[in-house]
Design a protein around this motif. Structure first.
Motif, PDB file in Angstrom:
ATOM      1  N   ARG A   1     -11.807   7.853  15.011  1.00  0.00           N
ATOM      2  CA  ARG A   1     -11.734   8.031  16.466  1.00  0.00           C
ATOM      3  C   ARG A   1     -13.152   7.973  16.992  1.00  0.00           C
ATOM      4  O   ARG A   1     -14.053   8.603  16.443  1.00  0.00           O
TER       5      ARG A   1
ATOM      6  N   ASN B   1      -7.764   5.622  18.357  1.00  0.00           N
ATOM      7  CA  ASN B   1      -8.002   5.423  16.923  1.00  0.00           C
ATOM      8  C   ASN B   1      -8.244   3.951  16.623  1.00  0.00           C
ATOM      9  O   ASN B   1      -7.669   3.066  17.256  1.00  0.00           O
TER      10      ASN B   1
ATOM     11  N   TYR C   1     -18.280   7.155  14.997  1.00  0.00           N
ATOM     12  CA  TYR C   1     -16.876   7.541  14.859  1.00  0.00           C
ATOM     13  C   TYR C   1     -16.748   8.820  14.046  1.00  0.00           C
ATOM     14  O   TYR C   1     -17.564   9.095  13.170  1.00  0.00           O
TER      15      TYR C   1
END
Length: 153
Positions: free
Chosen positions: A124, A102, A19
């Motif tokens: 994200r 998200n 992420y």
């Protein structure tokens, strides 16, 4: 960790690989029984954990806390645990999670002034080509550092 008494216990290294972190918050965590002692010993894992908003509360799912060996009662090691945040912070998280792509990911668990804290990140997900690019950048940085080290010596 700058303050005296702060102790890092568990990190989720894979989270930063999978992420890109947009923002992070410090949360308290509700623990039961001897879970605190297990976490102090480092017998917990954040690998597949994530957080979710439910009825205005934030819950941590998938955090594995091994049972403490000297405890009398056994709790479910992967039960959901409540995270403690202010109402303003929860509304910020709700707004952030509403955006497509998200999610909430715990980055680390540590002790601050004797209390267990979780660093929760709004993140994200990276695509596979983003991961390859990050690896290539890291390798290039290592190569330049090696080259510079050879020049300095």
């Amino acid at each position: 960790m700058s303050r005296r008494g702060d102790q890092l216990v568990i990190t989720n290294r894979k989270a930063r690989y999978d992420y890109s972190v947009l923002d992070s918050w410090e949360c308290g965590i509700v623990l039961e029984g001897a879970e605190v002692k297990s976490i102090r010993e480092g017998r917990a894992n954040l690998l597949d954990s994530y957080a979710r908003l439910d009825d205005g509360e934030v819950w941590l799912f998938g955090m594995h806390v091994s049972p403490y060996s000297y405890a009398r009662n056994d709790l479910d090691p992967v039960r959901k645990r409540k995270l403690l945040l202010h109402r303003k912070e929860i509304t910020e998280l709700e707004r952030g999670v509403e955006q497509s792509g998200n999610t909430l990911v715990p980055l680390r668990v540590y002790f601050k002034d004797g209390r267990a804290k979780v660093e929760l990140a709004l993140a994200r997900g990276k695509r596979s080509y983003d991961k390859r690019q990050a690896l290539a950048e890291r390798d290039a940085k290592r190569e330049t550092e090696r080259a510079l080290k050879g020049v300095r010596d």
